[in-house]
Scaffold this motif. Structure first.
Motif, PDB file in Angstrom:
ATOM      1  N   GLN A 198       0.918  -1.216   0.025  1.00 51.56           N
ATOM      2  CA  GLN A 198       0.011  -0.155  -0.099  1.00 51.56           C
ATOM      3  C   GLN A 198       0.914   1.237   0.258  1.00 51.56           C
ATOM      4  O   GLN A 198       0.475   2.085  -0.520  1.00 51.56           O
ATOM      5  CB  GLN A 198      -1.075  -0.077   1.141  1.00 51.56           C
ATOM      6  CG  GLN A 198      -1.848  -1.079   1.108  1.00 51.56           C
ATOM      7  CD  GLN A 198      -2.981  -1.058   2.347  1.00 51.56           C
ATOM      8  OE1 GLN A 198      -2.499  -0.696   3.400  1.00 51.56           O
ATOM      9  NE2 GLN A 198      -4.287  -1.563   2.150  1.00 51.56           N
ATOM     10  N   THR A 201       1.782   2.000  -3.382  1.00 55.22           N
ATOM     11  CA  THR A 201       0.807   2.467  -4.215  1.00 55.22           C
ATOM     12  C   THR A 201       0.594   4.111  -3.941  1.00 55.22           C
ATOM     13  O   THR A 201       0.370   4.932  -4.524  1.00 55.22           O
ATOM     14  CB  THR A 201      -0.595   1.749  -3.821  1.00 55.22           C
ATOM     15  OG1 THR A 201      -0.410   0.357  -4.412  1.00 55.22           O
ATOM     16  CG2 THR A 201      -1.700   2.323  -4.495  1.00 55.22           C
ATOM     17  N   THR A 205       0.979   6.948  -6.293  1.00 55.68           N
ATOM     18  CA  THR A 205      -0.068   8.126  -6.469  1.00 55.68           C
ATOM     19  C   THR A 205       0.217   9.504  -6.385  1.00 55.68           C
ATOM     20  O   THR A 205      -0.040  10.398  -7.033  1.00 55.68           O
ATOM     21  CB  THR A 205      -1.200   7.751  -5.320  1.00 55.68           C
ATOM     22  OG1 THR A 205      -1.539   6.469  -5.535  1.00 55.68           O
ATOM     23  CG2 THR A 205      -2.404   8.703  -5.519  1.00 55.68           C
ATOM     24  N   GLN A 415      -3.728  -3.069  -9.966  1.00 50.80           N
ATOM     25  CA  GLN A 415      -2.548  -2.330 -10.191  1.00 50.80           C
ATOM     26  C   GLN A 415      -2.124  -1.986 -11.387  1.00 50.80           C
ATOM     27  O   GLN A 415      -1.795  -0.942 -11.624  1.00 50.80           O
ATOM     28  CB  GLN A 415      -1.394  -3.066  -9.221  1.00 50.80           C
ATOM     29  CG  GLN A 415       0.166  -2.267  -9.228  1.00 50.80           C
ATOM     30  CD  GLN A 415      -0.090  -1.183  -8.174  1.00 50.80           C
ATOM     31  OE1 GLN A 415      -0.660  -1.154  -7.327  1.00 50.80           O
ATOM     32  NE2 GLN A 415       0.902   0.008  -8.546  1.00 50.80           N
ATOM     33  N   ARG A 419      -2.041   1.655 -13.493  1.00 52.51           N
ATOM     34  CA  ARG A 419      -0.464   1.985 -13.741  1.00 52.51           C
ATOM     35  C   ARG A 419      -0.734   2.285 -15.270  1.00 52.51           C
ATOM     36  O   ARG A 419      -0.114   3.341 -15.875  1.00 52.51           O
ATOM     37  CB  ARG A 419       0.452   0.899 -13.540  1.00 52.51           C
ATOM     38  CG  ARG A 419       1.760   1.393 -14.116  1.00 52.51           C
ATOM     39  CD  ARG A 419       2.795   0.560 -13.218  1.00 52.51           C
ATOM     40  NE  ARG A 419       2.655   0.334 -11.958  1.00 52.51           N
ATOM     41  CZ  ARG A 419       3.507  -0.510 -11.178  1.00 52.51           C
ATOM     42  NH1 ARG A 419       4.223  -1.394 -11.708  1.00 52.51           N
ATOM     43  NH2 ARG A 419       3.171  -0.610  -9.922  1.00 52.51           N
ATOM     44  N   GLN A 432      -6.705  -3.729  -3.009  1.00 51.21           N
ATOM     45  CA  GLN A 432      -5.866  -3.667  -1.983  1.00 51.21           C
ATOM     46  C   GLN A 432      -6.335  -3.875  -0.787  1.00 51.21           C
ATOM     47  O   GLN A 432      -5.929  -4.488   0.069  1.00 51.21           O
ATOM     48  CB  GLN A 432      -4.860  -2.463  -1.971  1.00 51.21           C
ATOM     49  CG  GLN A 432      -4.072  -2.359  -3.457  1.00 51.21           C
ATOM     50  CD  GLN A 432      -3.051  -1.377  -3.320  1.00 51.21           C
ATOM     51  OE1 GLN A 432      -2.877  -0.478  -2.702  1.00 51.21           O
ATOM     52  NE2 GLN A 432      -1.878  -1.626  -4.215  1.00 51.21           N
TER      53      GLN A 432
END
Length: 465
Positions: A198, A201, A205, A415, A419, A432
């Motif tokens: 996470q 991620t 982000t 994911q 992306r 997630q």
């Protein structure tokens, strides 16, 4: 002398050679029921086997650290020291009862100063003395001493069983505490992996936001997911530390002196074979609390005989030698005395009291029989319940493993889609979040299976030799 002993001996043997009933193991009880002797109803399914349970069941995990911890606890645990002391006391009581078969002796002595009134003697008066040696031997014609020894012997065996019960509990408690430490580290590792995913991620982000793709709202949601998952980590650390403190206590140490070599345990101990359970008959033979309950019946049956012996005379042979008289005559022929003969005591006028004591002892035996049945039934229930819980938890763990694998696939797909701009950020966070929950649930289920196994070993009464 013989003419006097003959009628007394006949009187002592009037009822029976040994008062009270001889003990026999319960023939009609829960332990002898066919349903209690067979295979466990909840033990089917391939996860268990009917092989006999080894005494040192923890060695089935092939874990040297666990083996060492259990052996240390069995050598130093405070509860076991209490059980050993109770056994020593029971053995001393037995020796006291056995001493009733030996000759009892006593030595008495005294001195006096007297001046009879009206004799006109001057003070201080006459100095006198009294010295004596007496001995007696109980014939035990009514078997009271014999029954007392039987009762004390049964109490010793019950104390041994009580100590064995403590051993089973200590071995299981050590394994559970060790499992708690390993399970906490295992869950900690799984959840840290989720947090790391996470966090990656959230970093991605922020980069996308700085590059003009995405919003500040996406960044804040990603960071919130990281913090939410990270918030679960301290609970696992506390679980690990509490398990270490418990281990220290079980090993007879202060909590701060916990076994540091266990602190890093991160892999759950695994059985290399189906869990051996035996059957109901083996459980009844093995469980020390059942043996303790059975020995209580034997001891109280013997005590019933002790109470019934008071219905008959108590006969012993006694003799005494003594010197007494004024000090000035010490050694003279008139100062020496002796006696030899049978001694009889009988509480015949108080037979209602004796009968009441007999009824009390008989009621105690009946209560012991009921308690024995209850102990057997409870032992069987515990074993069946532990096996049933293990089987259902295994099914749940398998389902959670499958859910975790599916959640991992979904999170990976989300994911990649996000992306390459083909998926939205909310879908990624949701995938997630599902993976985090599935990983935590699967890890907890695997940890619970280990605790279930230890609970089965405890219910089966393993851990003593």
């Amino acid at each position: 002398m013989r003419k006097l002993l003959a009628p007394l001996a006949a009187l002592g043997l009037a009822g029976c050679a040994t008062a009270g009933p001889d003990y026999h193991a319960p023939e009609r009880s829960a332990a002898t029921a066919p349903a209690a002797q067979g295979a466990f109803h909840a033990g089917e399914g391939g996860m268990t086997s009917h092989a006999p349970l080894p005494d040192r069941w923890w060695r089935l995990y092939d874990d040297p650290k666990l083996d060492a911890l259990v052996e240390q606890a069995l050598a130093a645990n405070a509860d076991l020291r209490v059980a050993d002391a109770n056994l020593t006391r029971a053995q001393a009581v037995l020796r006291e009862a056995q001493a009733g078969r030996t000759i009892g002796t006593s030595v008495e002595g005294g001195a006096s100063l007297s001046r009879p009134s009206g004799t006109g003697e001057s003070l201080p008066g006459v100095v006198g003395y009294d010295l004596g040696l007496s001995a007696s031997y109980t014939l035990d014609l009514n078997g009271q001493v014999r029954r007392a020894i039987e009762a004390s012997s049964a109490d010793v065996e019950a104390s041994v069983a009580a100590r064995d019960t403590v051993r089973t509990s200590i071995a299981a408690a050590v394994a559970q505490a060790y499992a708690q430490v390993c399970a906490a580290n295992y869950s900690l590792g799984v959840n840290r992996q989720v947090v790391a995913l996470q966090r990656d991620t959230a970093d991605a982000t922020r980069r996308l936001f700085r590059g003009g793709r995405g919003t500040a709202f996406d960044v804040s949601r990603a960071e919130a997911a990281v913090e939410s998952s990270a918030a679960a980590l301290p609970a696992f650390e506390a679980q690990r530390q509490n398990g270490l403190y418990l281990l220290a206590t079980l090993l007879g140490r202060p909590p701060a002196d916990y076994p540091a070599e266990v602190e890093g345990c991160a892999a759950l101990p695994v059985l290399g074979q189906p869990l051996p359970t035996g059957d109901g008959a083996a459980l009844i033979r093995r469980r020390p609390d059942i043996r303790q309950a059975e020995r209580a019946i034997a001891g109280d049956t013997a005590r019933l005989g002790v109470a019934m012996a008071d219905l008959y005379p108590h006969i012993s042979i006694g003799g005494s030698l003594g010197l007494s008289g004024p000090l000035k005559d010490l050694g003279g022929g008139t100062s020496f005395g002796m006696s030899l003969g049978p001694l009889l005591s009988w509480s015949f006028p108080n037979r209602p009291v004796v009968r009441a004591r007999i009824d009390q002892a008989d009621a105690q035996v009946k209560a012991d029989l009921a308690r024995f049945d209850g102990t057997v039934l409870e032992a069987l229930r515990q074993a069946e319940s532990a096996l049933e819980t293990y089987r259902r938890d295994a099914e749940r763990a398998a389902a959670l493993d499958a859910a975790r694998d599916s959640a991992a696939v979904s999170a990976g797909q989300a994911q990649r889609l996000f992306r390459f701009g083909r998926g939205d950020f909310l879908s990624l966070l949701d995938a997630q979040r599902s993976l985090a929950g599935a990983e935590a649930a699967a890890a907890a289920a695997r940890s619970q299976l280990l605790l279930d196994q230890v609970a089965i070993f405890l219910a089966l009464g393993g851990g003593w030799e």
